[in-house]
Motif scaffolding. Structure first.
Motif, PDB file in Angstrom:
ATOM      1  N   ARG A  97      21.144  42.699  32.701  1.00 14.59           N
ATOM      2  CA  ARG A  97      21.816  41.408  32.626  1.00 14.59           C
ATOM      3  C   ARG A  97      22.805  41.534  31.476  1.00 14.59           C
ATOM      4  O   ARG A  97      22.419  41.910  30.370  1.00 14.59           O
ATOM      5  CB  ARG A  97      20.830  40.277  32.351  1.00 14.59           C
ATOM      6  CG  ARG A  97      19.744  40.112  33.394  1.00 14.59           C
ATOM      7  CD  ARG A  97      20.305  39.634  34.716  1.00 14.59           C
ATOM      8  NE  ARG A  97      19.238  39.416  35.708  1.00 14.59           N
ATOM      9  CZ  ARG A  97      18.763  40.354  36.493  1.00 14.59           C
ATOM     10  NH1 ARG A  97      19.248  41.593  36.422  1.00 14.59           N
ATOM     11  NH2 ARG A  97      17.805  40.095  37.370  1.00 14.59           N
ATOM     12  N   LEU A  98      24.075  41.263  31.749  1.00 15.24           N
ATOM     13  CA  LEU A  98      25.114  41.457  30.751  1.00 15.24           C
ATOM     14  C   LEU A  98      26.008  40.234  30.646  1.00 15.24           C
ATOM     15  O   LEU A  98      26.121  39.444  31.585  1.00 15.24           O
ATOM     16  CB  LEU A  98      25.990  42.664  31.081  1.00 15.24           C
ATOM     17  CG  LEU A  98      25.328  44.021  31.271  1.00 15.24           C
ATOM     18  CD1 LEU A  98      25.247  44.335  32.760  1.00 15.24           C
ATOM     19  CD2 LEU A  98      26.099  45.121  30.554  1.00 15.24           C
ATOM     20  N   ILE A  99      26.670  40.128  29.487  1.00 16.16           N
ATOM     21  CA  ILE A  99      27.760  39.189  29.305  1.00 16.16           C
ATOM     22  C   ILE A  99      29.053  39.978  29.437  1.00 16.16           C
ATOM     23  O   ILE A  99      29.257  40.974  28.745  1.00 16.16           O
ATOM     24  CB  ILE A  99      27.713  38.503  27.929  1.00 16.16           C
ATOM     25  CG1 ILE A  99      26.381  37.742  27.765  1.00 16.16           C
ATOM     26  CG2 ILE A  99      28.894  37.553  27.769  1.00 16.16           C
ATOM     27  CD1 ILE A  99      26.173  36.633  28.766  1.00 16.16           C
ATOM     28  N   ALA A 100      29.914  39.555  30.356  1.00 18.11           N
ATOM     29  CA  ALA A 100      31.219  40.182  30.546  1.00 18.11           C
ATOM     30  C   ALA A 100      32.292  39.243  30.013  1.00 18.11           C
ATOM     31  O   ALA A 100      32.303  38.063  30.356  1.00 18.11           O
ATOM     32  CB  ALA A 100      31.451  40.473  32.027  1.00 18.11           C
ATOM     33  N   ARG A 101      33.173  39.786  29.166  1.00 11.70           N
ATOM     34  CA  ARG A 101      34.238  38.966  28.593  1.00 11.70           C
ATOM     35  C   ARG A 101      35.576  39.658  28.812  1.00 11.70           C
ATOM     36  O   ARG A 101      35.802  40.766  28.334  1.00 11.70           O
ATOM     37  CB  ARG A 101      34.011  38.752  27.094  1.00 11.70           C
ATOM     38  CG  ARG A 101      35.065  37.848  26.419  1.00 11.70           C
ATOM     39  CD  ARG A 101      34.879  37.832  24.912  1.00 11.70           C
ATOM     40  NE  ARG A 101      33.596  37.304  24.543  1.00 11.70           N
ATOM     41  CZ  ARG A 101      33.348  35.996  24.351  1.00 11.70           C
ATOM     42  NH1 ARG A 101      34.319  35.118  24.504  1.00 11.70           N
ATOM     43  NH2 ARG A 101      32.142  35.588  24.004  1.00 11.70           N
ATOM     44  N   GLY A 102      36.467  38.983  29.557  1.00  7.31           N
ATOM     45  CA  GLY A 102      37.795  39.518  29.786  1.00  7.31           C
ATOM     46  C   GLY A 102      38.792  38.951  28.803  1.00  7.31           C
ATOM     47  O   GLY A 102      38.563  37.875  28.228  1.00  7.31           O
ATOM     48  N   ASP A 103      39.891  39.664  28.585  1.00  8.46           N
ATOM     49  CA  ASP A 103      40.935  39.136  27.720  1.00  8.46           C
ATOM     50  C   ASP A 103      41.566  37.883  28.307  1.00  8.46           C
ATOM     51  O   ASP A 103      42.209  37.113  27.594  1.00  8.46           O
ATOM     52  CB  ASP A 103      42.023  40.202  27.493  1.00  8.46           C
ATOM     53  CG  ASP A 103      41.617  41.215  26.437  1.00  8.46           C
ATOM     54  OD1 ASP A 103      40.458  41.144  25.968  1.00  8.46           O
ATOM     55  OD2 ASP A 103      42.441  42.077  26.088  1.00  8.46           O
ATOM     56  N   SER A 104      41.387  37.678  29.601  1.00 13.49           N
ATOM     57  CA  SER A 104      41.882  36.498  30.301  1.00 13.49           C
ATOM     58  C   SER A 104      41.008  36.297  31.524  1.00 13.49           C
ATOM     59  O   SER A 104      40.168  37.147  31.863  1.00 13.49           O
ATOM     60  CB  SER A 104      43.346  36.680  30.713  1.00 13.49           C
ATOM     61  OG  SER A 104      43.460  37.742  31.645  1.00 13.49           O
ATOM     62  N   VAL A 105      41.204  35.155  32.206  1.00 12.48           N
ATOM     63  CA  VAL A 105      40.456  34.912  33.439  1.00 12.48           C
ATOM     64  C   VAL A 105      40.793  35.990  34.473  1.00 12.48           C
ATOM     65  O   VAL A 105      39.915  36.508  35.170  1.00 12.48           O
ATOM     66  CB  VAL A 105      40.776  33.513  33.994  1.00 12.48           C
ATOM     67  CG1 VAL A 105      40.112  33.305  35.355  1.00 12.48           C
ATOM     68  CG2 VAL A 105      40.319  32.426  33.019  1.00 12.48           C
ATOM     69  N   GLY A 106      42.082  36.357  34.540  1.00 12.56           N
ATOM     70  CA  GLY A 106      42.498  37.391  35.472  1.00 12.56           C
ATOM     71  C   GLY A 106      41.865  38.739  35.156  1.00 12.56           C
ATOM     72  O   GLY A 106      41.466  39.473  36.072  1.00 12.56           O
ATOM     73  N   ALA A 107      41.768  39.065  33.864  1.00  9.82           N
ATOM     74  CA  ALA A 107      41.148  40.334  33.463  1.00  9.82           C
ATOM     75  C   ALA A 107      39.667  40.352  33.821  1.00  9.82           C
ATOM     76  O   ALA A 107      39.132  41.389  34.242  1.00  9.82           O
ATOM     77  CB  ALA A 107      41.344  40.563  31.964  1.00  9.82           C
ATOM     78  N   LEU A 108      39.001  39.214  33.655  1.00 10.62           N
ATOM     79  CA  LEU A 108      37.588  39.134  34.031  1.00 10.62           C
ATOM     80  C   LEU A 108      37.420  39.395  35.528  1.00 10.62           C
ATOM     81  O   LEU A 108      36.569  40.211  35.932  1.00 10.62           O
ATOM     82  CB  LEU A 108      37.024  37.762  33.671  1.00 10.62           C
ATOM     83  CG  LEU A 108      35.582  37.493  34.125  1.00 10.62           C
ATOM     84  CD1 LEU A 108      34.605  38.426  33.420  1.00 10.62           C
ATOM     85  CD2 LEU A 108      35.200  36.037  33.881  1.00 10.62           C
ATOM     86  N   GLU A 109      38.205  38.714  36.352  1.00 13.42           N
ATOM     87  CA  GLU A 109      38.091  38.888  37.796  1.00 13.42           C
ATOM     88  C   GLU A 109      38.419  40.326  38.206  1.00 13.42           C
ATOM     89  O   GLU A 109      37.726  40.923  39.045  1.00 13.42           O
ATOM     90  CB  GLU A 109      39.029  37.909  38.514  1.00 13.42           C
ATOM     91  CG  GLU A 109      38.677  36.443  38.309  1.00 13.42           C
ATOM     92  CD  GLU A 109      37.321  36.088  38.871  1.00 13.42           C
ATOM     93  OE1 GLU A 109      36.826  36.793  39.776  1.00 13.42           O
ATOM     94  OE2 GLU A 109      36.722  35.108  38.390  1.00 13.42           O
ATOM     95  N   ASN A 110      39.456  40.883  37.607  1.00 14.72           N
ATOM     96  CA  ASN A 110      39.840  42.257  37.910  1.00 14.72           C
ATOM     97  C   ASN A 110      38.751  43.231  37.488  1.00 14.72           C
ATOM     98  O   ASN A 110      38.430  44.191  38.195  1.00 14.72           O
ATOM     99  CB  ASN A 110      41.163  42.590  37.203  1.00 14.72           C
ATOM    100  CG  ASN A 110      41.759  43.906  37.666  1.00 14.72           C
ATOM    101  OD1 ASN A 110      41.376  44.445  38.700  1.00 14.72           O
ATOM    102  ND2 ASN A 110      42.700  44.422  36.890  1.00 14.72           N
ATOM    103  N   GLY A 111      38.157  42.976  36.307  1.00 19.45           N
ATOM    104  CA  GLY A 111      37.102  43.854  35.815  1.00 19.45           C
ATOM    105  C   GLY A 111      35.860  43.825  36.692  1.00 19.45           C
ATOM    106  O   GLY A 111      35.264  44.868  36.982  1.00 19.45           O
ATOM    107  N   LEU A 112      35.461  42.631  37.138  1.00 16.63           N
ATOM    108  CA  LEU A 112      34.286  42.530  38.010  1.00 16.63           C
ATOM    109  C   LEU A 112      34.544  43.201  39.351  1.00 16.63           C
ATOM    110  O   LEU A 112      33.649  43.854  39.914  1.00 16.63           O
ATOM    111  CB  LEU A 112      33.913  41.061  38.204  1.00 16.63           C
ATOM    112  CG  LEU A 112      33.445  40.319  36.943  1.00 16.63           C
ATOM    113  CD1 LEU A 112      33.098  38.868  37.270  1.00 16.63           C
ATOM    114  CD2 LEU A 112      32.254  41.016  36.295  1.00 16.63           C
ATOM    115  N   HIS A 113      35.758  43.063  39.860  1.00 20.22           N
ATOM    116  CA  HIS A 113      36.113  43.735  41.122  1.00 20.22           C
ATOM    117  C   HIS A 113      36.048  45.257  40.959  1.00 20.22           C
ATOM    118  O   HIS A 113      35.500  45.967  41.818  1.00 20.22           O
ATOM    119  CB  HIS A 113      37.519  43.308  41.546  1.00 20.22           C
ATOM    120  CG  HIS A 113      38.022  44.014  42.771  1.00 20.22           C
ATOM    121  ND1 HIS A 113      37.598  43.699  44.047  1.00 20.22           N
ATOM    122  CD2 HIS A 113      38.912  45.043  42.895  1.00 20.22           C
ATOM    123  CE1 HIS A 113      38.197  44.494  44.911  1.00 20.22           C
ATOM    124  NE2 HIS A 113      39.003  45.314  44.254  1.00 20.22           N
TER     125      HIS A 113
END
Length: 237
Positions: free
Chosen positions: A43-59
């Protein structure tokens, strides 16, 4: 117990590969290594530099060849709590096979991963590090060795340490940077090696603003430290 702080780059880790390609970071909250299935559930916390970065990173993470399962538990803005199952990496297998164990949360950012790894003997440590060098890149940044009494004291006071850590984390970025620069430049030395005026020039603000930032940071840190001192005083009776 031997405790190592290792800065690691694994070449078969989906989290590291993802942070190489996308401006996203991961911090482990819970983890379970299944040695029979050779998988790691986290179980992790994922933090992107932006909302777009978060979505891109999860993809990117979901599509990694070493990722078995990846799902979102909750999400708000550029931060998400996720659950994952990945195939056991070479480093995990090496540490487990040589009697090592994970002693704390791990963080992954900018293609690097920080691990806290424990061993019961120097021999286990030496064998593990020698094997890790064959397939991974790493630096041992810190090494501590605890006897039973010191380890018991550390565990017994973990809640006090957490309160002190929370006090430090409550600092804003401005408060943290002001406190850090003031300390590095000798503001808290006797005699002082820098002045409020010099700090004000460094940050390009007034002496009053610097003083307020320092007072706020000092108050937050001292509140955490005083709670620890109260616990120590209670233990002395």
């Amino acid at each position: 117990m031997i405790d190592l702080d290792i800065d690691m780059r694994q070449y078969d880790c989906p989290f590291i590969d993802t942070t190489d390609d996308v401006d996203i970071a991961f911090s482990a909250v819970q983890w379970q290594l299944d040695t029979d299935d050779e998988t790691l559930e986290t179980r992790l916390i994922a933090r992107g530099d932006s909302v777009g970065a978060l979505e891109n990173g999860l993809h990117t993470l979901r599509n990694h060849s070493n990722m078995t399962d990846c799902y979102v538990l909750s999400k708000r803005g550029n931060v998400a709590q996720i659950g994952t199952t990945i195939e056991e990496t070479n480093a995990m297998r090496t540490i487990q096979r040589n009697g090592g164990y994970i002693t704390g949360p791990f963080q992954i950012e900018n293609g690097r991963e920080h691990w806290r790894v424990g061993f019961d003997s120097d021999e286990d440590e030496d064998h593990t590090l020698a094997e890790l060098e064959r397939h991974n890149e790493f630096n041992v940044e810190d090494r501590d060795q605890f006897g039973p009494a010191a380890l018991f004291d550390l565990l017994d006071n973990s809640s006090s340490a957490m309160r002190l850590l929370e006090g430090c984390r409550s600092l804003t970025e401005t408060e943290r940077e002001t406190f850090r620069i003031a300390s590095q430049n000798g503001y808290y030395e006797t005699p002082r090696e820098t002045t409020l005026g010099e700090l004000a020039d460094h940050f390009g603000i007034s002496k009053t603003a610097v003083s307020m930032n320092l007072r706020r940071s000092e108050r937050k840190i001292l509140q955490g430290a005083l709670s620890v001192l109260d616990d120590i005083d209670d233990e002395s009776f």
